[in-house]
Write a protein that holds these residues in place. Structure first.
Motif, mmCIF file in Angstrom:
data_model
loop_
_atom_site.group_PDB
_atom_site.id
_atom_site.type_symbol
_atom_site.label_atom_id
_atom_site.label_comp_id
_atom_site.label_asym_id
_atom_site.label_seq_id
_atom_site.Cartn_x
_atom_site.Cartn_y
_atom_site.Cartn_z
ATOM 1 N N SER A 1 0.830 -1.205 0.000
ATOM 2 C CA SER A 1 0.000 0.000 0.000
ATOM 3 C C SER A 1 0.866 1.257 0.000
ATOM 4 O O SER A 1 0.635 2.190 -0.785
ATOM 5 N N ALA A 2 1.873 1.284 0.872
ATOM 6 C CA ALA A 2 2.758 2.447 0.953
ATOM 7 C C ALA A 2 3.519 2.654 -0.352
ATOM 8 O O ALA A 2 3.590 3.775 -0.880
ATOM 9 N N GLY A 3 4.086 1.588 -0.891
ATOM 10 C CA GLY A 3 4.856 1.700 -2.125
ATOM 11 C C GLY A 3 4.000 2.065 -3.323
ATOM 12 O O GLY A 3 4.428 2.839 -4.196
ATOM 13 N N ALA A 4 2.785 1.525 -3.385
ATOM 14 C CA ALA A 4 1.883 1.836 -4.497
ATOM 15 C C ALA A 4 1.483 3.311 -4.467
ATOM 16 O O ALA A 4 1.427 3.981 -5.512
ATOM 17 N N PHE A 5 1.208 3.823 -3.264
ATOM 18 C CA PHE A 5 0.851 5.235 -3.146
ATOM 19 C C PHE A 5 2.013 6.122 -3.574
ATOM 20 O O PHE A 5 1.829 7.085 -4.341
ATOM 21 N N LEU A 6 3.210 5.825 -3.084
ATOM 22 C CA LEU A 6 4.376 6.637 -3.428
ATOM 23 C C LEU A 6 4.625 6.641 -4.928
ATOM 24 O O LEU A 6 4.950 7.678 -5.515
ATOM 25 N N THR A 7 4.455 5.489 -5.553
ATOM 26 C CA THR A 7 4.621 5.404 -7.007
ATOM 27 C C THR A 7 3.542 6.202 -7.719
ATOM 28 O O THR A 7 3.825 6.979 -8.644
ATOM 29 N N ALA A 8 2.305 6.037 -7.284
ATOM 30 C CA ALA A 8 1.164 6.631 -7.976
ATOM 31 C C ALA A 8 1.182 8.151 -7.964
ATOM 32 O O ALA A 8 0.916 8.795 -8.994
ATOM 33 N N VAL A 9 1.492 8.745 -6.812
ATOM 34 C CA VAL A 9 1.366 10.202 -6.698
ATOM 35 C C VAL A 9 2.633 10.940 -7.106
ATOM 36 O O VAL A 9 2.589 12.162 -7.343
ATOM 37 N N ASN A 10 3.768 10.236 -7.201
ATOM 38 C CA ASN A 10 5.031 10.917 -7.515
ATOM 39 C C ASN A 10 5.489 10.722 -8.950
ATOM 40 O O ASN A 10 6.350 11.476 -9.425
ATOM 41 N N ALA A 11 4.946 9.740 -9.653
ATOM 42 C CA ALA A 11 5.343 9.517 -11.046
ATOM 43 C C ALA A 11 5.115 10.751 -11.925
ATOM 44 O O ALA A 11 5.992 11.105 -12.737
ATOM 45 N N PRO A 12 3.978 11.451 -11.796
ATOM 46 C CA PRO A 12 3.761 12.623 -12.667
ATOM 47 C C PRO A 12 4.805 13.728 -12.481
ATOM 48 O O PRO A 12 5.141 14.433 -13.446
ATOM 49 N N SER A 13 5.299 13.914 -11.261
ATOM 50 C CA SER A 13 6.310 14.953 -11.041
ATOM 51 C C SER A 13 7.711 14.471 -11.406
ATOM 52 O O SER A 13 8.565 15.268 -11.821
ATOM 53 N N LEU A 14 7.964 13.177 -11.264
ATOM 54 C CA LEU A 14 9.278 12.636 -11.621
ATOM 55 C C LEU A 14 9.466 12.571 -13.131
ATOM 56 O O LEU A 14 10.568 12.825 -13.639
ATOM 57 N N TRP A 15 8.401 12.219 -13.840
ATOM 58 C CA TRP A 15 8.454 12.099 -15.296
ATOM 59 C C TRP A 15 7.268 12.853 -15.896
ATOM 60 O O TRP A 15 6.275 12.246 -16.322
ATOM 61 N N PRO A 16 7.351 14.186 -15.928
ATOM 62 C CA PRO A 16 6.200 14.995 -16.344
ATOM 63 C C PRO A 16 5.763 14.782 -17.793
ATOM 64 O O PRO A 16 4.636 15.119 -18.145
ATOM 65 N N GLN A 17 6.643 14.223 -18.617
ATOM 66 C CA GLN A 17 6.267 14.008 -20.015
ATOM 67 C C GLN A 17 5.359 12.781 -20.190
ATOM 68 O O GLN A 17 4.743 12.604 -21.230
ATOM 69 N N GLY A 18 5.298 11.927 -19.191
ATOM 70 C CA GLY A 18 4.536 10.693 -19.312
ATOM 71 C C GLY A 18 3.041 10.883 -19.105
ATOM 72 O O GLY A 18 2.586 11.916 -18.627
ATOM 73 N N LYS A 19 2.309 9.854 -19.468
ATOM 74 C CA LYS A 19 0.857 9.835 -19.274
ATOM 75 C C LYS A 19 0.563 8.876 -18.118
ATOM 76 O O LYS A 19 0.567 7.652 -18.295
ATOM 77 N N TRP A 20 0.303 9.439 -16.924
ATOM 78 C CA TRP A 20 0.281 8.651 -15.702
ATOM 79 C C TRP A 20 -1.082 8.568 -15.037
ATOM 80 O O TRP A 20 -1.175 8.113 -13.901
ATOM 81 N N SER A 21 -2.132 9.005 -15.703
ATOM 82 C CA SER A 21 -3.435 9.042 -15.038
ATOM 83 C C SER A 21 -3.891 7.652 -14.591
ATOM 84 O O SER A 21 -4.409 7.488 -13.482
ATOM 85 N N SER A 22 -3.664 6.641 -15.426
ATOM 86 C CA SER A 22 -4.084 5.280 -15.056
ATOM 87 C C SER A 22 -3.236 4.744 -13.903
ATOM 88 O O SER A 22 -3.745 4.052 -13.014
ATOM 89 N N LEU A 23 -1.937 5.082 -13.888
ATOM 90 C CA LEU A 23 -1.064 4.645 -12.808
ATOM 91 C C LEU A 23 -1.453 5.322 -11.493
ATOM 92 O O LEU A 23 -1.495 4.678 -10.437
ATOM 93 N N THR A 24 -1.749 6.617 -11.563
ATOM 94 C CA THR A 24 -2.122 7.351 -10.359
ATOM 95 C C THR A 24 -3.427 6.806 -9.780
ATOM 96 O O THR A 24 -3.517 6.520 -8.578
ATOM 97 N N LYS A 25 -4.424 6.653 -10.626
ATOM 98 C CA LYS A 25 -5.695 6.120 -10.156
ATOM 99 C C LYS A 25 -5.534 4.686 -9.660
ATOM 100 O O LYS A 25 -6.003 4.331 -8.585
ATOM 101 N N GLY A 26 -4.879 3.862 -10.466
ATOM 102 C CA GLY A 26 -4.716 2.462 -10.097
ATOM 103 C C GLY A 26 -3.936 2.283 -8.812
ATOM 104 O O GLY A 26 -4.307 1.483 -7.953
ATOM 105 N N GLY A 27 -2.843 3.047 -8.656
ATOM 106 C CA GLY A 27 -2.018 2.917 -7.463
ATOM 107 C C GLY A 27 -2.739 3.338 -6.205
ATOM 108 O O GLY A 27 -2.671 2.659 -5.171
ATOM 109 N N VAL A 28 -3.442 4.477 -6.260
ATOM 110 C CA VAL A 28 -4.170 4.956 -5.076
ATOM 111 C C VAL A 28 -5.350 4.042 -4.767
ATOM 112 O O VAL A 28 -5.575 3.679 -3.599
#
Length: 288
Positions: free
Chosen positions: A17-44
């Protein structure tokens, strides 16, 4: 409390749970060029039930179990108190943040930076706490080492990332094309986990006769097959080889089936790690 399979599942789910949240909410800022909406929703959305189930398992395995679950509330009345009390407060606060983030994403609203920051801190605290929870047991040398919380944190980041990727790909199969940079981080997390396991066993194995017995159970004893096959080969070495091959080709857009397989093996290794740490524990007093 009995440190058995239920607690292993709790430690695993809390870390995921902790790792999924950290991945989900930080991916957009770490890699702003990517399309992360599914990862953010899925991870949270994944982090919420895994943390909730983990908390339920903790209640079940607590001293009163489901026969008197209200006794679990007593933990909140002993602050600052035991490691379990402090940790329960952290993971409960993390659960509230998860629910708030989940609700905002469900309403298609952006996550406030303050909420994300609080969630990041509580997620790291949750992951570290899963190692501290058993590390305070002084009579078990395998647990009583500063390396264990670090190992559990790295493992939580790795397993949570794997879980978030799987869930995100279920929502959007095209997510696999965005994962090249993330796979580099995952690769080094797996390397770090291998190194930490080596040092944990080396340091523990040279500490005392009791500690050597625990290490022996893992390397050549009762749990050797599960350690070598389940954790080292399936959970770490094979995923490392696959991700090394994929990140070595910058033009490679990813293979969905192979990614599912790799992340599934990482999750398997994450649970096996926690099960083995509990199963191979030998208290000092048995030699007395």
């Amino acid at each position: 409390m009995a440190w058995g399979t239920i607690i292993a599942a709790y430690l695993f789910l809390a870390g995921v749970s902790a790792g999924a949240f950290l991945t989900a909410v930080n991916a957009p800022s770490l890699w702003p060029q990517g399309k992360w909406s599914s990862l953010t929703k899925g991870g949270v959305f994944l982090a919420i039930p895994t943390m909730a189930i983990g908390l339920l398992l903790l209640v079940i395995d607590a001293e009163a179990g489901l026969h008197a679950p209200w006794r679990f509330i007593y933990l909140f009345l002993n602050f600052p108190g035991s490691m379990m009390t402090n940790g329960t407060i952290i993971i409960s606060a993390f659960m509230l943040v998860l629910l708030a983030c989940g609700w905002l994403l469900w309403q298609k609203k952006p996550l406030p930076r303050a909420l994300v920051t609080a969630g990041n801190l509580l997620a790291v605290g949750t992951a570290v706490y899963t190692g501290l929870l058993i590390g305070v047991v002084n009579t078990v040398p395998l647990w009583n080492t500063a390396l264990l919380p670090v190992l559990f944190l790295v493992s939580a980041l790795s397993a949570g990332m794997a879980a978030a990727v799987i869930t995100g790909m279920v929502l959007d199969k095209n997510l696999v094309a965005e994962l090249h940079a993330m796979k580099k981080i995952h690769f080094w997390l797996l390397i770090s986990e291998l190194v930490l396991i080596f040092f944990l066993l080396y340091v523990t194995g040279t500490a005392s006769d009791t500690a050597r017995l625990s290490v022996g159970l893992l390397l050549s004893g009762k749990y050797a097959f599960l350690f070598w096959a389940g954790l080292i080969v399936i959970g770490l070495f094979v995923p490392l080889l696959i991700e090394w091959r994929e990140i070595g080709n910058a033009e490679h857009k990813g293979n969905a089936s192979l990614t599912f397989l790799t992340e599934g093996m990482v999750l398997t290794g994450g649970f096996v790690l926690r099960f083995l740490v509990l199963a191979a524990a030998i208290p000092v007093n048995i030699l007395g």
